[in-house]
Design a protein around this motif. Structure first.
Motif, PDB file in Angstrom:
ATOM      1  N   ASN A  27       0.815  -1.220   0.000  1.00 59.84           N
ATOM      2  CA  ASN A  27       0.000   0.000   0.000  1.00 59.84           C
ATOM      3  C   ASN A  27       0.845   1.265   0.000  1.00 59.84           C
ATOM      4  O   ASN A  27       0.719   2.126   0.873  1.00 59.84           O
ATOM      5  CB  ASN A  27      -0.960   0.008   1.195  1.00 59.84           C
ATOM      6  N   VAL A  28       1.696   1.388  -1.002  1.00 58.55           N
ATOM      7  CA  VAL A  28       2.578   2.540  -1.146  1.00 58.55           C
ATOM      8  C   VAL A  28       2.378   3.142  -2.526  1.00 58.55           C
ATOM      9  O   VAL A  28       2.147   2.428  -3.496  1.00 58.55           O
ATOM     10  CB  VAL A  28       4.061   2.118  -0.968  1.00 58.55           C
ATOM     11  N   GLY A  47      -0.394  -3.958  -3.610  1.00 58.85           N
ATOM     12  CA  GLY A  47      -1.147  -2.709  -3.568  1.00 58.85           C
ATOM     13  C   GLY A  47      -0.291  -1.491  -3.799  1.00 58.85           C
ATOM     14  O   GLY A  47      -0.598  -0.411  -3.309  1.00 58.85           O
ATOM     15  N   VAL A  48       0.773  -1.626  -4.568  1.00 59.58           N
ATOM     16  CA  VAL A  48       1.691  -0.513  -4.818  1.00 59.58           C
ATOM     17  C   VAL A  48       1.313   0.160  -6.134  1.00 59.58           C
ATOM     18  O   VAL A  48       1.037  -0.499  -7.129  1.00 59.58           O
ATOM     19  CB  VAL A  48       3.160  -1.001  -4.872  1.00 59.58           C
ATOM     20  N   VAL A  49       1.290   1.493  -6.118  1.00 58.22           N
ATOM     21  CA  VAL A  49       1.054   2.273  -7.325  1.00 58.22           C
ATOM     22  C   VAL A  49       2.381   2.883  -7.743  1.00 58.22           C
ATOM     23  O   VAL A  49       3.002   3.626  -6.985  1.00 58.22           O
ATOM     24  CB  VAL A  49       0.007   3.381  -7.088  1.00 58.22           C
ATOM     25  N   PHE A  50       2.832   2.526  -8.954  1.00 61.46           N
ATOM     26  CA  PHE A  50       4.041   3.102  -9.537  1.00 61.46           C
ATOM     27  C   PHE A  50       3.577   4.109 -10.583  1.00 61.46           C
ATOM     28  O   PHE A  50       2.925   3.745 -11.549  1.00 61.46           O
ATOM     29  CB  PHE A  50       4.888   2.023 -10.218  1.00 61.46           C
ATOM     30  N   SER A  51       3.890   5.380 -10.388  1.00 60.50           N
ATOM     31  CA  SER A  51       3.437   6.416 -11.300  1.00 60.50           C
ATOM     32  C   SER A  51       4.617   7.224 -11.827  1.00 60.50           C
ATOM     33  O   SER A  51       5.496   7.631 -11.051  1.00 60.50           O
ATOM     34  CB  SER A  51       2.456   7.339 -10.571  1.00 60.50           C
ATOM     35  N   ASP A  52       4.646   7.448 -13.140  1.00 63.15           N
ATOM     36  CA  ASP A  52       5.700   8.239 -13.783  1.00 63.15           C
ATOM     37  C   ASP A  52       7.086   7.780 -13.375  1.00 63.15           C
ATOM     38  O   ASP A  52       7.972   8.588 -13.117  1.00 63.15           O
ATOM     39  CB  ASP A  52       5.531   9.729 -13.458  1.00 63.15           C
ATOM     40  N   GLU A  66       1.270  -7.871  -6.688  1.00 62.33           N
ATOM     41  CA  GLU A  66      -0.145  -8.170  -6.470  1.00 62.33           C
ATOM     42  C   GLU A  66      -0.914  -6.872  -6.318  1.00 62.33           C
ATOM     43  O   GLU A  66      -0.542  -6.018  -5.507  1.00 62.33           O
ATOM     44  CB  GLU A  66      -0.336  -9.024  -5.208  1.00 62.33           C
ATOM     45  N   ASN A  67      -1.991  -6.744  -7.098  1.00 61.33           N
ATOM     46  CA  ASN A  67      -2.863  -5.569  -7.020  1.00 61.33           C
ATOM     47  C   ASN A  67      -2.086  -4.267  -7.214  1.00 61.33           C
ATOM     48  O   ASN A  67      -2.344  -3.276  -6.538  1.00 61.33           O
ATOM     49  CB  ASN A  67      -3.624  -5.548  -5.688  1.00 61.33           C
ATOM     50  N   ASN A  87      -3.649  -9.342 -10.714  1.00 60.57           N
ATOM     51  CA  ASN A  87      -4.550  -8.185 -10.650  1.00 60.57           C
ATOM     52  C   ASN A  87      -3.803  -6.868 -10.821  1.00 60.57           C
ATOM     53  O   ASN A  87      -4.040  -5.909 -10.090  1.00 60.57           O
ATOM     54  CB  ASN A  87      -5.337  -8.163  -9.333  1.00 60.57           C
ATOM     55  N   CYS A  88      -2.915  -6.803 -11.782  1.00 62.26           N
ATOM     56  CA  CYS A  88      -2.143  -5.583 -12.029  1.00 62.26           C
ATOM     57  C   CYS A  88      -2.685  -4.851 -13.250  1.00 62.26           C
ATOM     58  O   CYS A  88      -3.300  -5.443 -14.129  1.00 62.26           O
ATOM     59  CB  CYS A  88      -0.672  -5.921 -12.237  1.00 62.26           C
ATOM     60  N   SER A  89      -2.433  -3.555 -13.297  1.00 62.74           N
ATOM     61  CA  SER A  89      -2.886  -2.710 -14.382  1.00 62.74           C
ATOM     62  C   SER A  89      -1.702  -1.943 -14.959  1.00 62.74           C
ATOM     63  O   SER A  89      -0.881  -1.407 -14.219  1.00 62.74           O
ATOM     64  CB  SER A  89      -3.932  -1.735 -13.853  1.00 62.74           C
ATOM     65  N   PHE A  90      -1.618  -1.900 -16.303  1.00 63.71           N
ATOM     66  CA  PHE A  90      -0.556  -1.183 -17.001  1.00 63.71           C
ATOM     67  C   PHE A  90      -1.206  -0.120 -17.877  1.00 63.71           C
ATOM     68  O   PHE A  90      -1.894  -0.444 -18.844  1.00 63.71           O
ATOM     69  CB  PHE A  90       0.259  -2.143 -17.866  1.00 63.71           C
TER      70      PHE A  90
END
Length: 144
Positions: A27-28, A47-52, A66-67, A87-90
């Motif tokens: 969750n980071v 639950g990690v969001v990698f952005s830019d 995961e997620n 359950n990952c999104s690209f």
């Protein structure tokens, strides 16, 4: 659901030739991270969001995602071996000269233009009708 979200917004976060082993993040939100020529081994991201973020010429081995959400990330010249994506999104990601071998992609969402991300002859792709990735992304965003 009690989700604690942390955001890394260090725009000058550039790591060259790092060895990251047994890292476990949950969750980071990670933004604008740059890893070049790094090796990521036996790590788990939930639950990690990698952005830019940019993972230029990185090697991922035995890593579990995961997620996770990958948003506007660059994976040019990177290699994935024996990794698991559940359950990952690209979204808006680049992958010039990137390879994936013996990886599992379960219920992952790819943008139509990046649907060729996964070579199904070298990897296992499992899909079901339900998509929970969007719900996870919304939960993480609201917790911020």
């Amino acid at each position: 659901m009690n989700a604690q979200t942390t955001e890394n917004t260090d725009n000058n976060s550039t790591e060259l030739y790092q060895l990251i082993k047994d890292e476990h993040l949950t969750n980071v939100v990670i933004t604008s991270q740059v890893l070049s020529g790094s090796r990521i081994l036996l790590s788990t991201y939930k639950g990690v969001v990698f952005s830019d973020s940019s993972f230029y010429a990185c090697e991922f081995q035995g890593v579990t995602f995961e997620n996770c959400v990958f948003e506007d990330c660059n994976f040019d010249f990177s290699h994935f071996r024996k990794c698991s994506f559940v359950n990952c999104s690209f979204v808006g990601c680049n992958k010039k000269a990137t390879s994936s071998l013996n990886c599992i992609y379960s219920n992952c969402v790819f943008e139509p233009e990046s649907s060729s991300w996964v070579d199904e002859t070298c990897n296992t792709v499992l899909n079901s009708k339900s998509d929970h990735t969007t719900d996870i992304y919304i939960s993480l965003t609201l917790a911020a």
